[in-house]
Design an enzyme around this catalytic site. Structure first.
Site, PDB file in Angstrom:
ATOM      1  N   HIS A 185     -23.540  14.054  28.884  1.00 43.10           N
ATOM      2  CA  HIS A 185     -23.928  13.166  27.781  1.00 43.10           C
ATOM      3  C   HIS A 185     -25.339  12.623  28.009  1.00 43.10           C
ATOM      4  O   HIS A 185     -26.191  12.659  27.116  1.00 43.10           O
ATOM      5  CB  HIS A 185     -22.958  11.981  27.681  1.00 43.10           C
ATOM      6  CG  HIS A 185     -21.617  12.326  27.128  1.00 43.10           C
ATOM      7  ND1 HIS A 185     -21.445  13.117  26.009  1.00 43.10           N
ATOM      8  CD2 HIS A 185     -20.362  11.954  27.540  1.00 43.10           C
ATOM      9  CE1 HIS A 185     -20.141  13.221  25.748  1.00 43.10           C
ATOM     10  NE2 HIS A 185     -19.478  12.540  26.662  1.00 43.10           N
ATOM     11  N   HIS A 223     -18.975  15.472  33.101  1.00 41.75           N
ATOM     12  CA  HIS A 223     -18.806  15.150  31.674  1.00 41.75           C
ATOM     13  C   HIS A 223     -19.791  14.057  31.258  1.00 41.75           C
ATOM     14  O   HIS A 223     -20.493  14.191  30.240  1.00 41.75           O
ATOM     15  CB  HIS A 223     -17.362  14.695  31.430  1.00 41.75           C
ATOM     16  CG  HIS A 223     -17.070  14.278  30.029  1.00 41.75           C
ATOM     17  ND1 HIS A 223     -16.373  15.081  29.141  1.00 41.75           N
ATOM     18  CD2 HIS A 223     -17.386  13.149  29.327  1.00 41.75           C
ATOM     19  CE1 HIS A 223     -16.274  14.458  27.976  1.00 41.75           C
ATOM     20  NE2 HIS A 223     -16.877  13.285  28.066  1.00 41.75           N
ATOM     21  N   GLU A 224     -19.837  12.973  32.034  1.00 39.50           N
ATOM     22  CA  GLU A 224     -20.717  11.859  31.682  1.00 39.50           C
ATOM     23  C   GLU A 224     -22.194  12.219  31.867  1.00 39.50           C
ATOM     24  O   GLU A 224     -23.037  11.845  31.042  1.00 39.50           O
ATOM     25  CB  GLU A 224     -20.365  10.627  32.522  1.00 39.50           C
ATOM     26  CG  GLU A 224     -18.991  10.041  32.223  1.00 39.50           C
ATOM     27  CD  GLU A 224     -18.842   9.619  30.772  1.00 39.50           C
ATOM     28  OE1 GLU A 224     -19.851   9.257  30.136  1.00 39.50           O
ATOM     29  OE2 GLU A 224     -17.710   9.666  30.265  1.00 39.50           O
TER      30      GLU A 224
END
Length: 233
Positions: free
Chosen positions: A28, A24-25
């Protein structure tokens, strides 16, 4: 399904949780890099090494306590730094960067659904391999569905809030962005009053139902496995 010990449940949850928050990170940071911001890259955050993303509270303490209490397991990682002023089109690009995280969770939920189906297929002939795979797939589907839907809530600093700021006209975007310093406390309030789960669960349930239908896993078997993983059986 048979009852699992706390150690077994922790062993099953560890990889799905680490992958869910790490990818998820990274999503980004990777998307920010595509739009000209090298901040995450320079800080060594574009890596799948979970050590670079672990938040002691959100990655270890909170999921561990929830698991032992038999509650809904979720967590979070250290946010990947994104420099607004380095993006080519800051308002638009920030919205896309924010959306990249939940989309990564959707992709992972699909992959874990496929793994769970493979595990179930192997369980009869090769239970030592199939059963852990099936349980891990179920855990991966659930944690990614939770993180995806939670982060899409239109409340800064959640990803959904940043997307909302990115698509609203300037004055409205500014007003919504002013909520960010209080967003975490608002989220805690929604959590402790039960409102958050009341809003979130129908969305999570809908996504999970679609996933188990997609891979051909009986819904009853999936949720039975999930209850076992939470220590409710």
């Amino acid at each position: 399904m048979e009852e699992l010990s706390v150690v077994q449940r922790i062993a099953i949850w560890v990889l799905p949780i680490l992958f869910a928050i790490t990818v998820h990170e990274v999503a980004h940071g990777w998307m920010a890099l595509r739009f000209g911001d090298h901040t995450a890259q320079m800080m060594g955050r574009l890596t799948l090494n979970p050590i670079n993303h672990i938040d002691p509270i959100g990655t270890l303490l909170v999921p561990g306590i929830l698991l032992m209490l038999g509650g809904v397991v979720f967590g979070w990682a250290k946010p990947v730094p994104v420099s607004w002023d380095k993006l080519r089109n800051p308002q638009r690009d920030m919205a896309i960067v924010a959306l990249a995280g939940p989309l990564a969770n959707l992709v992972m939920a699909i992959l874990w659904a496929i793994i769970s189906r493979i595990g179930i297929a192997l369980a009869l002939d090769f239970p030592m391999i199939g059963v852990p795979l099936a349980y891990m797939g179920i855990a991966g589907m659930f944690i990614n569905a939770i993180l995806m839907m939670l982060n899409l809530i239109p409340l800064p600093p959640l990803d959904g809030g940043r997307v909302l700021v990115g698509v609203l006209p300037g004055p409205l975007a500014y007003q919504v962005s002013r909520v960010e310093p209080y967003g975490f406390f608002i989220l805690l309030g929604l959590l402790f009053t039960g409102i958050l789960w009341y809003v979130l669960w129908p969305l999570v349930d809908g996504l999970l139902t679609g996933l188990v239908y997609f891979v051909g896993v009986p819904k009853r078997e999936f949720f039975g496995g999930l209850l076992t993983l939470m220590g409710a059986q």
